[in-house]
Design a protein around this motif. Structure first.
Motif, short mmCIF file in Angstrom:
data_model
loop_
_atom_site.label_atom_id
_atom_site.label_comp_id
_atom_site.label_asym_id
_atom_site.label_seq_id
_atom_site.Cartn_x
_atom_site.Cartn_y
_atom_site.Cartn_z
N ASP A 11 0.81 -1.22 0.00
CA ASP A 11 0.00 0.00 0.00
C ASP A 11 0.84 1.27 0.00
OD1 ASP A 11 0.71 -0.73 2.70
OD2 ASP A 11 -0.62 0.85 3.40
N ASP A 12 2.12 1.15 0.32
CA ASP A 12 3.00 2.33 0.36
C ASP A 12 3.63 2.55 -1.02
OD1 ASP A 12 5.79 3.60 0.71
OD2 ASP A 12 4.80 4.02 2.63
N PHE A 17 7.47 1.27 -5.23
CA PHE A 17 8.36 1.76 -6.29
C PHE A 17 9.79 1.28 -6.09
CE2 PHE A 17 11.39 4.93 -7.86
CZ PHE A 17 11.13 4.82 -9.22
N MET A 18 10.28 1.33 -4.85
CA MET A 18 11.66 0.90 -4.58
C MET A 18 11.85 -0.58 -4.92
SD MET A 18 13.48 3.47 -3.64
CE MET A 18 14.87 2.79 -2.78
N LEU A 19 10.89 -1.39 -4.56
CA LEU A 19 10.98 -2.82 -4.86
C LEU A 19 10.90 -3.04 -6.37
CD1 LEU A 19 11.28 -5.63 -3.71
CD2 LEU A 19 8.81 -5.69 -3.32
N SER A 36 -2.03 -2.31 -4.76
CA SER A 36 -1.91 -1.55 -3.51
C SER A 36 -2.54 -2.24 -2.31
CB SER A 36 -2.50 -0.14 -3.68
OG SER A 36 -3.86 -0.22 -4.01
N ASN A 37 -3.20 -3.38 -2.51
CA ASN A 37 -3.69 -4.17 -1.37
C ASN A 37 -4.03 -5.58 -1.84
OD1 ASN A 37 -6.65 -4.40 -2.03
ND2 ASN A 37 -6.53 -2.16 -1.85
N GLY A 38 -4.26 -6.45 -0.89
CA GLY A 38 -4.50 -7.85 -1.20
C GLY A 38 -5.76 -8.08 -2.02
#
Length: 127
Positions: A11-12, A17-19, A36-38
């Motif tokens: 969600d972050d 983005f970093m991953l 952004s969520n399950g």
């Protein structure tokens, strides 16, 4: 060579983005989708036939967190074999038990630096 399909669920925006960036720079053979969520992930898996080679779930998310998402994945005969990793900032002993109850997920501490994130991607998608 087949591209590896990796689904990133977090969600972050910054963490997602970093991953994504760590995979793109170090594993260009991976095709990445982000959610952004399950619940978004499960909706996608219900609506489309593509099955990822790996799912990376954030532990704490609104709507459907990492544990609840893992549990639903493992209840499905079509989805239970997808390797799934849960990343979280910190874990308690009960968190590992919850993963074991959901059956065969892996719990890892979310890397705190980009270098550690690259190391994680190398573990998850070895060349």
């Amino acid at each position: 060579m087949k591209q590896r399909l990796v689904f990133i669920v977090d969600d972050d925006d910054d963490d997602r983005f970093m991953l994504w960036q760590a995979f793109q720079k170090n594993h260009p053979g991976c095709l990445l989708y982000t959610f952004s969520n399950g619940q978004e992930l499960l909706d996608h898996l219900t609506d489309y036939a593509d099955r990822p080679d790996l799912i990376i779930l954030d532990l704490n998310m609104p709507v459907l967190d990492g544990f609840a998402t893992l549990k639903r994945l493992k209840l499905s005969s079509q989805l239970r074999t997808i390797p799934t990793v849960i990343l979280g900032s910190s874990f308690e002993t009960n968190d590992n038990l919850r993963v074991n109850e959901a059956a065969n997920g892996t719990v890892l501490v979310k890397p705190s630096s980009y270098r550690e994130l690259v190391r994680l991607t190398n573990q998850l998608c070895p060349v």
